[in-house]
Design an enzyme around this catalytic site. Sequence first.
Site, short mmCIF file in Angstrom:
data_model
loop_
_atom_site.label_atom_id
_atom_site.label_comp_id
_atom_site.label_asym_id
_atom_site.label_seq_id
_atom_site.Cartn_x
_atom_site.Cartn_y
_atom_site.Cartn_z
N HIS A 316 0.83 -1.21 0.00
CA HIS A 316 0.00 0.00 0.00
C HIS A 316 0.86 1.26 0.00
CE1 HIS A 316 -3.74 -2.23 1.85
NE2 HIS A 316 -3.31 -2.77 0.71
N GLY A 317 2.14 1.12 -0.33
CA GLY A 317 3.00 2.28 -0.47
C GLY A 317 3.63 2.73 0.84
#
Length: 485
Positions: A316-317
């Site tokens: 999710h970064g």
Amino acid sequence: MELLRGFLIIWITLALFSQNSSNVEGRYHAHKKQKNKKAPVSEPPAYPPDPQDPVPSPVYSPPAPSSPAYPPPVSSDPTDPGNSSSDPCIFDVTSFGAVGDGSTDDTAAFKAAWKEACKVESGVVLAPSDYVFTITSTIFSGPCKPGLVFQVDGVLMPPNGPDCWPESDSKNQWLVFYKIDGMAFTGRGTIEGNGEKWWELPCKPHRGPNGSTLPGQCDSPALIRFFMSSNLVVSGLQIQNSPQFHMKFDGCEGVMIEKLSISSPKLSPNTDGIHVENTKYVGIYNSVISNGDDCISIGPGCTDVDIEGVTCGPSHGISIGSLGVHNSQACVSNITVRNVLIKESDNGVRIKTWQGGTGSVHGISFENIEMQNVRNCMIIDQYYCLSKGCRNQTAAVYLTDVKYRNIKGTYDVRSPPIHFACSDAVACTNITLSEVELFPEEGELLDDPFCWNAYGSQETLTIPPITCLQEGEPQTLVESSKYGC
């Protein structure tokens, strides 16, 4: 941030080794060894890239960060000619009764080895290679003598799933280091989280029908936690398949993380790679992270965090937040993310806050970042909510002084690559864009980046064009006394 890195290296090096700078090379503890059964184990995953090798990217060729000067690991091979059997500072857990067969509970042996190593300067707790050690939820407490090393060369893991978890043990954490000053957690081994059965609990996200969750026990342990500790080095390990967060730092000061490999499946819930909160002076370098949530998440109370040379994804970064939950105050400042590759991820670089919070986020720099097929490459979300029941509130965490420089690569066209959704009542200010060039991985260019109450400037034209960013400052400026930290 160059000053921060130099400060971290000097500070942690002095804290770890000013008492004894030649502590561990080629030494071995002299306890009479018990007969042990070696468990056949598979080779751990490939070691993360050497820090001399830059993150592969056509966008930049960054110089490698300087490596911290921490002690080399001891040899866990008894045939090594440099391995002395008379050194009293190496505390091999097998000498304290650890069996390492993958099923025997070796907790008592690790506690005994820790107790002895804690008493001496430059003590080493050694979990040697070719063994699989199982221990239950354990807190390793300080204070200890300077220069302590916890070295894992074999495999270390918790019980296999909630049904095997002792009823008396905490289900919120597994391996905890508490009130430790000047410690290295290192080795060439693997921390195996045995998370699969935890991920399958019915209360986990999307386990119920139509993406819902079901009632029932939902506590899941974070794999490794450092709490109220300082002058820490974490390096070299493979950490994988955590039931929840892989590694957490809470209330810490002076943390150097380098050459880690962290991995779990893309759909494993809440398996953040590295999470820091209420922690300052942090460096995260030359690591590879792929998991089911944020690669790196930065919570409230963090300042002076430097991230460089990280490969992130699928994930999710890299996120700042979420911040301000339950109308709380959140203060985050001086965060730098640079020379990073983010690939096949739901988000790129993200700042997320809840409505109703207070405090501020400022001094944020995202620089030299390559995106490969990423949704929401650059996102500010001040309406963060995990359900449809969040009510609108006027208070908000104030965001200012956020820089995006040399952000290039490709995005997933299911979402616009740039999304700045700032609070209705508290605008985001001083957002700076320079050399932002993002193209669709497949399909046509999306020319509709989203902005709401976001103010800043463009030093160069962006691709896609971002015409929604308002110039200058809002008519009503934020009262610094209300939102300052």
